[in-house]
Design a protein around this motif. Structure first.
Motif, PDB file in Angstrom:
ATOM      1  N   THR A  73       7.354  -1.326  -2.578  1.00 16.05           N
ATOM      2  CA  THR A  73       7.345  -2.729  -2.512  1.00 16.05           C
ATOM      3  C   THR A  73       8.272  -2.970  -1.322  1.00 16.05           C
ATOM      4  O   THR A  73       9.222  -2.579  -0.914  1.00 16.05           O
ATOM      5  CB  THR A  73       8.098  -3.291  -3.717  1.00 16.05           C
ATOM      6  N   LYS A  74       7.353  -3.721  -0.437  1.00 15.92           N
ATOM      7  CA  LYS A  74       8.235  -4.345   0.869  1.00 15.92           C
ATOM      8  C   LYS A  74       8.705  -5.789   0.614  1.00 15.92           C
ATOM      9  O   LYS A  74       8.035  -6.489   0.255  1.00 15.92           O
ATOM     10  CB  LYS A  74       7.019  -3.927   2.020  1.00 15.92           C
ATOM     11  N   LEU A  75      10.081  -5.771   0.737  1.00 17.91           N
ATOM     12  CA  LEU A  75      10.752  -7.176   0.742  1.00 17.91           C
ATOM     13  C   LEU A  75      11.007  -7.494   2.132  1.00 17.91           C
ATOM     14  O   LEU A  75      11.502  -6.763   2.853  1.00 17.91           O
ATOM     15  CB  LEU A  75      11.882  -7.168  -0.088  1.00 17.91           C
ATOM     16  N   VAL A 131       1.523   8.727   8.410  1.00 20.13           N
ATOM     17  CA  VAL A 131       0.518   7.875   9.382  1.00 20.13           C
ATOM     18  C   VAL A 131       0.513   6.684   8.442  1.00 20.13           C
ATOM     19  O   VAL A 131       0.246   6.928   7.141  1.00 20.13           O
ATOM     20  CB  VAL A 131      -0.644   8.625   9.144  1.00 20.13           C
ATOM     21  N   TYR A 132       0.636   5.533   8.844  1.00 20.54           N
ATOM     22  CA  TYR A 132       0.617   4.196   8.221  1.00 20.54           C
ATOM     23  C   TYR A 132      -0.409   3.287   8.646  1.00 20.54           C
ATOM     24  O   TYR A 132      -0.478   3.020   9.724  1.00 20.54           O
ATOM     25  CB  TYR A 132       2.109   3.467   8.389  1.00 20.54           C
ATOM     26  N   LEU A 133      -1.372   3.429   7.647  1.00 20.38           N
ATOM     27  CA  LEU A 133      -2.533   2.363   8.086  1.00 20.38           C
ATOM     28  C   LEU A 133      -2.083   0.910   7.749  1.00 20.38           C
ATOM     29  O   LEU A 133      -1.845   0.554   6.467  1.00 20.38           O
ATOM     30  CB  LEU A 133      -3.964   2.808   7.163  1.00 20.38           C
ATOM     31  N   GLU A 134      -1.864   0.000   8.624  1.00 16.23           N
ATOM     32  CA  GLU A 134      -1.395  -1.327   8.460  1.00 16.23           C
ATOM     33  C   GLU A 134      -2.378  -2.598   8.496  1.00 16.23           C
ATOM     34  O   GLU A 134      -2.739  -2.706   9.804  1.00 16.23           O
ATOM     35  CB  GLU A 134      -0.057  -1.612   9.487  1.00 16.23           C
ATOM     36  N   TYR A 135      -2.696  -3.003   7.378  1.00 12.17           N
ATOM     37  CA  TYR A 135      -3.661  -4.056   7.359  1.00 12.17           C
ATOM     38  C   TYR A 135      -2.988  -5.262   6.812  1.00 12.17           C
ATOM     39  O   TYR A 135      -3.620  -6.432   6.685  1.00 12.17           O
ATOM     40  CB  TYR A 135      -4.826  -3.991   6.428  1.00 12.17           C
ATOM     41  N   SER A 136      -1.605  -5.310   6.882  1.00 18.77           N
ATOM     42  CA  SER A 136      -0.662  -6.413   6.581  1.00 18.77           C
ATOM     43  C   SER A 136      -1.279  -7.774   6.570  1.00 18.77           C
ATOM     44  O   SER A 136      -1.846  -8.308   7.380  1.00 18.77           O
ATOM     45  CB  SER A 136       0.438  -6.603   7.856  1.00 18.77           C
ATOM     46  N   GLY A 137      -1.355  -8.206   5.425  1.00 16.29           N
ATOM     47  CA  GLY A 137      -2.104  -9.634   4.877  1.00 16.29           C
ATOM     48  C   GLY A 137      -3.250  -9.872   4.592  1.00 16.29           C
ATOM     49  O   GLY A 137      -4.040 -10.704   4.262  1.00 16.29           O
ATOM     50  N   THR A 138      -4.376  -8.593   4.692  1.00 17.49           N
ATOM     51  CA  THR A 138      -5.650  -8.659   4.435  1.00 17.49           C
ATOM     52  C   THR A 138      -6.032  -7.138   3.633  1.00 17.49           C
ATOM     53  O   THR A 138      -5.287  -6.223   4.088  1.00 17.49           O
ATOM     54  CB  THR A 138      -6.541  -8.939   5.540  1.00 17.49           C
ATOM     55  N   PHE A 139      -6.906  -7.356   2.903  1.00 19.25           N
ATOM     56  CA  PHE A 139      -7.384  -5.801   2.303  1.00 19.25           C
ATOM     57  C   PHE A 139      -8.424  -5.248   3.473  1.00 19.25           C
ATOM     58  O   PHE A 139      -9.272  -5.731   3.879  1.00 19.25           O
ATOM     59  CB  PHE A 139      -8.113  -6.227   0.984  1.00 19.25           C
ATOM     60  N   TYR A 157      -0.777   3.370   2.921  1.00 20.01           N
ATOM     61  CA  TYR A 157      -1.710   2.415   3.146  1.00 20.01           C
ATOM     62  C   TYR A 157      -0.817   1.112   2.721  1.00 20.01           C
ATOM     63  O   TYR A 157      -0.393   0.885   1.558  1.00 20.01           O
ATOM     64  CB  TYR A 157      -3.045   2.200   2.287  1.00 20.01           C
ATOM     65  N   GLY A 158      -1.041   0.083   3.653  1.00 21.07           N
ATOM     66  CA  GLY A 158      -0.638  -1.196   3.523  1.00 21.07           C
ATOM     67  C   GLY A 158      -1.238  -2.255   3.866  1.00 21.07           C
ATOM     68  O   GLY A 158      -2.073  -2.358   4.710  1.00 21.07           O
ATOM     69  N   GLY A 159      -1.515  -3.327   2.955  1.00 23.33           N
ATOM     70  CA  GLY A 159      -2.412  -4.639   3.274  1.00 23.33           C
ATOM     71  C   GLY A 159      -3.263  -5.283   2.204  1.00 23.33           C
ATOM     72  O   GLY A 159      -4.246  -4.658   1.571  1.00 23.33           O
ATOM     73  N   GLY A 160      -2.944  -6.681   1.622  1.00 27.87           N
ATOM     74  CA  GLY A 160      -3.697  -7.136   0.869  1.00 27.87           C
ATOM     75  C   GLY A 160      -4.002  -6.773  -0.737  1.00 27.87           C
ATOM     76  O   GLY A 160      -4.842  -6.964  -1.436  1.00 27.87           O
ATOM     77  N   ILE A 161      -3.016  -5.618  -1.149  1.00 28.59           N
ATOM     78  CA  ILE A 161      -3.142  -5.210  -2.361  1.00 28.59           C
ATOM     79  C   ILE A 161      -2.663  -6.417  -3.494  1.00 28.59           C
ATOM     80  O   ILE A 161      -1.072  -6.454  -3.359  1.00 28.59           O
ATOM     81  CB  ILE A 161      -2.547  -4.145  -2.769  1.00 28.59           C
ATOM     82  N   ASN A 162      -3.479  -6.912  -4.243  1.00 30.53           N
ATOM     83  CA  ASN A 162      -2.800  -7.954  -5.319  1.00 30.53           C
ATOM     84  C   ASN A 162      -3.368  -7.560  -6.602  1.00 30.53           C
ATOM     85  O   ASN A 162      -3.699  -8.737  -7.353  1.00 30.53           O
ATOM     86  CB  ASN A 162      -2.793  -9.309  -4.425  1.00 30.53           C
ATOM     87  N   ILE A 172       0.691   3.516  -1.629  1.00 30.22           N
ATOM     88  CA  ILE A 172       0.337   2.270  -1.276  1.00 30.22           C
ATOM     89  C   ILE A 172       1.486   1.382  -1.238  1.00 30.22           C
ATOM     90  O   ILE A 172       2.591   1.621  -1.774  1.00 30.22           O
ATOM     91  CB  ILE A 172      -0.741   1.795  -2.249  1.00 30.22           C
ATOM     92  N   VAL A 173       1.553   0.458  -0.340  1.00 34.63           N
ATOM     93  CA  VAL A 173       2.746  -0.521   0.026  1.00 34.63           C
ATOM     94  C   VAL A 173       2.386  -1.940  -0.455  1.00 34.63           C
ATOM     95  O   VAL A 173       1.221  -2.349   0.169  1.00 34.63           O
ATOM     96  CB  VAL A 173       3.315  -0.322   1.496  1.00 34.63           C
ATOM     97  N   VAL A 174       2.907  -2.432  -1.251  1.00 38.89           N
ATOM     98  CA  VAL A 174       2.812  -3.994  -1.559  1.00 38.89           C
ATOM     99  C   VAL A 174       3.732  -5.046  -1.088  1.00 38.89           C
ATOM    100  O   VAL A 174       5.039  -4.731  -1.421  1.00 38.89           O
ATOM    101  CB  VAL A 174       2.586  -3.999  -2.998  1.00 38.89           C
ATOM    102  N   GLY A 175       3.369  -5.938  -0.237  1.00 39.01           N
ATOM    103  CA  GLY A 175       4.438  -6.770   0.299  1.00 39.01           C
ATOM    104  C   GLY A 175       3.921  -8.175  -0.156  1.00 39.01           C
ATOM    105  O   GLY A 175       4.663  -8.764  -1.216  1.00 39.01           O
ATOM    106  N   ASN A 176       3.153  -9.083   0.400  1.00 38.91           N
ATOM    107  CA  ASN A 176       2.676 -10.565   0.268  1.00 38.91           C
ATOM    108  C   ASN A 176       2.638 -10.791  -1.253  1.00 38.91           C
ATOM    109  O   ASN A 176       3.092 -11.891  -1.715  1.00 38.91           O
ATOM    110  CB  ASN A 176       1.532 -10.908   0.990  1.00 38.91           C
ATOM    111  N   ALA A 177       2.016  -9.940  -2.221  1.00 39.22           N
ATOM    112  CA  ALA A 177       1.696 -10.335  -3.447  1.00 39.22           C
ATOM    113  C   ALA A 177       2.913 -10.729  -4.332  1.00 39.22           C
ATOM    114  O   ALA A 177       3.080 -11.528  -5.097  1.00 39.22           O
ATOM    115  CB  ALA A 177       1.037  -9.280  -4.104  1.00 39.22           C
TER     116      ALA A 177
END
Ligand code: 1GP
Length: 225
Positions: free
Chosen positions: A11-13, A156-164, A184-189, A204-209
Protein backbone atom coordinates in the motif's frame (compact mmCIF):
# COMPACT_ATOMS: atom_id res chain seq x y z
CA UNK A 1 16.34 -8.36 7.27
CA UNK A 2 12.65 -8.56 6.20
CA UNK A 3 12.22 -10.69 3.03
CA UNK A 4 10.62 -8.06 0.77
CA UNK A 5 10.65 -10.51 -2.18
CA UNK A 6 7.76 -12.39 -0.56
CA UNK A 7 5.43 -9.36 -0.59
CA UNK A 8 2.39 -9.77 -2.86
CA UNK A 9 0.64 -6.52 -1.95
CA UNK A 10 2.01 -3.09 -1.01
CA UNK A 11 0.00 0.00 0.00
CA UNK A 12 1.47 3.33 -1.10
CA UNK A 13 0.74 6.34 1.13
CA UNK A 14 1.46 9.85 -0.16
CA UNK A 15 2.90 12.32 2.40
CA UNK A 16 1.15 15.13 0.51
CA UNK A 17 -2.31 13.60 1.15
CA UNK A 18 -4.03 13.73 4.53
CA UNK A 19 -5.05 10.54 6.29
CA UNK A 20 -6.52 9.84 9.73
CA UNK A 21 -4.87 7.68 12.42
CA UNK A 22 -8.00 5.51 12.23
CA UNK A 23 -7.47 4.84 8.51
CA UNK A 24 -3.79 4.16 9.09
CA UNK A 25 -4.75 1.53 11.70
CA UNK A 26 -7.24 -0.02 9.27
CA UNK A 27 -4.63 -0.14 6.49
CA UNK A 28 -2.15 -1.85 8.81
CA UNK A 29 -4.84 -4.47 9.61
CA UNK A 30 -6.02 -4.83 5.99
CA UNK A 31 -3.71 -7.73 5.09
CA UNK A 32 -1.33 -5.65 2.98
CA UNK A 33 2.27 -6.88 3.26
CA UNK A 34 3.98 -3.50 3.58
CA UNK A 35 3.46 0.26 3.52
CA UNK A 36 5.41 2.43 1.10
CA UNK A 37 5.77 6.14 1.88
CA UNK A 38 6.00 7.82 -1.51
CA UNK A 39 4.79 10.79 -3.57
CA UNK A 40 5.92 12.85 -6.53
CA UNK A 41 4.73 16.38 -5.70
CA UNK A 42 5.06 18.70 -2.67
CA UNK A 43 7.19 16.26 -0.70
CA UNK A 44 8.76 17.92 2.33
CA UNK A 45 10.81 16.77 5.31
CA UNK A 46 7.80 17.72 7.48
CA UNK A 47 5.03 15.85 5.64
CA UNK A 48 7.21 12.72 5.38
CA UNK A 49 7.94 12.99 9.12
CA UNK A 50 4.23 13.37 9.92
CA UNK A 51 3.32 10.22 8.01
CA UNK A 52 6.24 8.19 9.37
CA UNK A 53 5.24 9.23 12.91
CA UNK A 54 1.73 7.88 12.30
CA UNK A 55 3.23 4.53 11.26
CA UNK A 56 5.87 4.25 13.99
CA UNK A 57 3.75 2.28 16.50
CA UNK A 58 3.06 -0.53 13.99
CA UNK A 59 5.28 -3.56 13.24
CA UNK A 60 4.26 -3.73 9.57
CA UNK A 61 7.24 -3.39 7.17
CA UNK A 62 7.79 0.20 6.03
CA UNK A 63 9.52 1.45 2.91
CA UNK A 64 10.51 4.95 1.90
CA UNK A 65 10.48 5.57 -1.87
CA UNK A 66 11.99 9.03 -2.37
CA UNK A 67 11.31 11.13 -5.46
CA UNK A 68 14.25 13.42 -4.58
CA UNK A 69 16.42 14.31 -1.60
CA UNK A 70 13.53 16.13 0.18
CA UNK A 71 12.36 14.08 3.16
CA UNK A 72 15.11 11.50 2.66
CA UNK A 73 15.74 9.45 5.85
CA UNK A 74 16.95 5.91 6.62
CA UNK A 75 15.03 4.92 9.76
CA UNK A 76 12.48 2.82 7.86
CA UNK A 77 13.04 -0.84 6.96
CA UNK A 78 14.05 -0.16 3.37
CA UNK A 79 14.64 2.61 0.86
CA UNK A 80 13.36 1.66 -2.59
CA UNK A 81 15.21 3.98 -4.97
CA UNK A 82 13.67 4.48 -8.43
CA UNK A 83 15.65 4.94 -11.65
CA UNK A 84 13.47 5.78 -14.65
CA UNK A 85 14.42 3.77 -17.75
CA UNK A 86 12.15 5.20 -20.46
CA UNK A 87 13.38 8.79 -20.39
CA UNK A 88 16.19 10.63 -22.18
CA UNK A 89 16.73 12.81 -19.09
CA UNK A 90 19.69 10.98 -17.50
CA UNK A 91 19.11 12.83 -14.21
CA UNK A 92 16.21 10.45 -13.48
CA UNK A 93 18.23 7.35 -14.30
CA UNK A 94 21.53 8.23 -12.58
CA UNK A 95 21.95 11.99 -11.98
CA UNK A 96 19.83 12.41 -8.85
CA UNK A 97 21.43 9.24 -7.48
CA UNK A 98 24.95 10.62 -7.86
CA UNK A 99 23.93 13.74 -5.91
CA UNK A 100 22.44 11.53 -3.20
CA UNK A 101 25.58 9.36 -2.93
CA UNK A 102 27.81 12.44 -2.89
CA UNK A 103 25.94 14.20 -0.08
CA UNK A 104 24.43 11.49 2.14
CA UNK A 105 25.78 8.75 4.38
CA UNK A 106 24.16 5.62 2.98
CA UNK A 107 23.32 2.38 4.75
CA UNK A 108 23.57 0.18 1.64
CA UNK A 109 21.95 -2.78 3.43
CA UNK A 110 18.63 -0.93 3.26
CA UNK A 111 18.85 0.17 -0.37
CA UNK A 112 16.77 -1.60 -3.06
CA UNK A 113 17.11 -0.13 -6.59
CA UNK A 114 13.94 -0.06 -8.70
CA UNK A 115 13.92 0.09 -12.51
CA UNK A 116 10.86 2.24 -13.28
CA UNK A 117 9.04 2.06 -16.60
CA UNK A 118 6.56 4.96 -16.58
CA UNK A 119 3.50 4.31 -18.73
CA UNK A 120 0.74 6.83 -17.90
CA UNK A 121 1.25 10.06 -19.93
CA UNK A 122 -1.08 11.99 -17.58
CA UNK A 123 0.79 11.04 -14.38
CA UNK A 124 2.86 13.54 -12.36
CA UNK A 125 5.88 11.23 -12.57
CA UNK A 126 5.66 11.21 -16.39
CA UNK A 127 5.57 15.02 -16.46
CA UNK A 128 8.47 15.43 -14.04
CA UNK A 129 10.72 12.80 -15.67
CA UNK A 130 9.71 13.47 -19.30
CA UNK A 131 9.13 9.74 -19.69
CA UNK A 132 8.36 8.31 -23.15
CA UNK A 133 5.13 6.65 -22.07
CA UNK A 134 3.59 5.74 -25.42
CA UNK A 135 5.63 2.59 -26.01
CA UNK A 136 4.44 -0.82 -27.27
CA UNK A 137 4.64 -3.95 -25.08
CA UNK A 138 7.71 -5.20 -27.00
CA UNK A 139 9.64 -2.03 -26.14
CA UNK A 140 8.58 -2.09 -22.48
CA UNK A 141 9.73 -5.73 -22.35
CA UNK A 142 13.09 -4.74 -23.86
CA UNK A 143 13.59 -2.05 -21.20
CA UNK A 144 12.71 -4.63 -18.53
CA UNK A 145 15.11 -7.24 -19.96
CA UNK A 146 17.93 -4.65 -19.95
CA UNK A 147 17.14 -3.72 -16.34
CA UNK A 148 17.16 -7.38 -15.32
CA UNK A 149 19.93 -8.99 -17.33
CA UNK A 150 22.24 -6.03 -17.97
CA UNK A 151 21.87 -3.81 -14.89
CA UNK A 152 20.66 -6.53 -12.47
CA UNK A 153 17.99 -4.33 -10.87
CA UNK A 154 16.25 -6.37 -8.09
CA UNK A 155 12.91 -4.74 -9.02
CA UNK A 156 11.30 -3.81 -12.33
CA UNK A 157 8.35 -1.50 -11.62
CA UNK A 158 5.63 -0.95 -14.24
CA UNK A 159 4.21 2.42 -13.23
CA UNK A 160 0.74 3.32 -14.54
CA UNK A 161 0.10 5.62 -11.57
CA UNK A 162 -3.52 6.90 -11.64
CA UNK A 163 -4.81 4.65 -14.42
CA UNK A 164 -5.35 0.91 -14.95
CA UNK A 165 -2.73 -0.55 -17.27
CA UNK A 166 -2.57 -3.07 -20.10
CA UNK A 167 -2.42 -6.68 -18.80
CA UNK A 168 -0.95 -7.81 -22.14
CA UNK A 169 2.02 -5.46 -21.64
CA UNK A 170 2.53 -6.71 -18.08
CA UNK A 171 2.45 -10.30 -19.39
CA UNK A 172 5.01 -9.48 -22.09
CA UNK A 173 7.33 -7.99 -19.45
CA UNK A 174 6.80 -10.98 -17.14
CA UNK A 175 7.92 -13.36 -19.89
CA UNK A 176 11.23 -11.51 -20.30
CA UNK A 177 12.23 -11.37 -16.64
CA UNK A 178 14.77 -13.78 -15.19
CA UNK A 179 15.98 -12.46 -11.83
CA UNK A 180 14.12 -9.22 -11.17
CA UNK A 181 10.93 -9.07 -9.10
CA UNK A 182 8.05 -7.52 -11.11
CA UNK A 183 6.05 -4.72 -9.44
CA UNK A 184 2.82 -3.39 -10.95
CA UNK A 185 1.17 -0.12 -9.81
CA UNK A 186 -1.69 1.87 -11.34
CA UNK A 187 -5.45 2.16 -11.03
CA UNK A 188 -6.13 -0.94 -8.94
CA UNK A 189 -9.41 -0.33 -7.08
CA UNK A 190 -11.22 -3.66 -7.28
CA UNK A 191 -10.63 -7.39 -6.67
CA UNK A 192 -10.94 -8.13 -10.36
CA UNK A 193 -8.27 -5.59 -11.34
CA UNK A 194 -5.99 -6.81 -8.53
CA UNK A 195 -6.28 -10.43 -9.69
CA UNK A 196 -5.72 -9.46 -13.33
CA UNK A 197 -2.35 -7.88 -12.59
CA UNK A 198 -1.34 -10.28 -9.81
CA UNK A 199 -1.40 -13.04 -12.46
CA UNK A 200 1.81 -11.57 -13.94
CA UNK A 201 3.28 -9.25 -11.29
CA UNK A 202 5.02 -10.64 -8.19
CA UNK A 203 3.80 -7.62 -6.23
CA UNK A 204 0.92 -5.20 -6.83
CA UNK A 205 0.93 -1.66 -5.43
CA UNK A 206 -2.26 0.19 -4.47
CA UNK A 207 -2.21 3.94 -3.84
CA UNK A 208 -4.99 6.29 -4.98
CA UNK A 209 -7.81 3.87 -4.09
CA UNK A 210 -7.01 4.37 -0.38
CA UNK A 211 -7.99 8.04 -0.65
CA UNK A 212 -11.25 7.42 -2.55
CA UNK A 213 -14.63 7.26 -0.78
CA UNK A 214 -14.79 3.95 1.06
CA UNK A 215 -11.06 3.67 0.37
CA UNK A 216 -10.28 1.19 3.14
CA UNK A 217 -12.96 -1.27 2.00
CA UNK A 218 -11.68 -0.88 -1.56
CA UNK A 219 -8.15 -1.56 -0.37
CA UNK A 220 -9.26 -4.77 1.39
CA UNK A 221 -10.85 -5.90 -1.88
CA UNK A 222 -7.46 -5.66 -3.61
CA UNK A 223 -5.54 -7.83 -1.17
CA UNK A 224 -4.30 -10.87 -3.11
CA UNK A 225 -2.08 -13.55 -1.57
C1 1GP B 1 1.62 4.83 -7.78
O1 1GP B 1 2.08 2.68 -8.60
C2 1GP B 1 1.44 3.37 -7.59
O2 1GP B 1 2.99 5.17 -7.71
C3 1GP B 1 -0.01 2.96 -7.44
O3 1GP B 1 -0.81 3.56 -8.41
O4 1GP B 1 -2.02 5.31 -7.13
O5 1GP B 1 -2.93 4.46 -9.31
O6 1GP B 1 -2.96 3.01 -7.25
P1 1GP B 1 -2.27 4.14 -8.01
Amino acid sequence: MIDWKKWRHVTKLDPDKSITPRDVAAIVDSGTDAIMVSGTQNITRQNVANLVDMLKEYQIPKVLEPSGTEGLRDDLDYLFIPSVLNTDVAFWFMGAHKVWVQHFDINWDKIIPEAYIVLNPRSAVAAVTKAKTEIPAKEAAAYAECADRFFHFPIVYLEYSGTFGDPALVKAVREKLHGSVLYYGGGINSREKAEQMAKYANTIVVGNAVYENGGIELLKETIVK
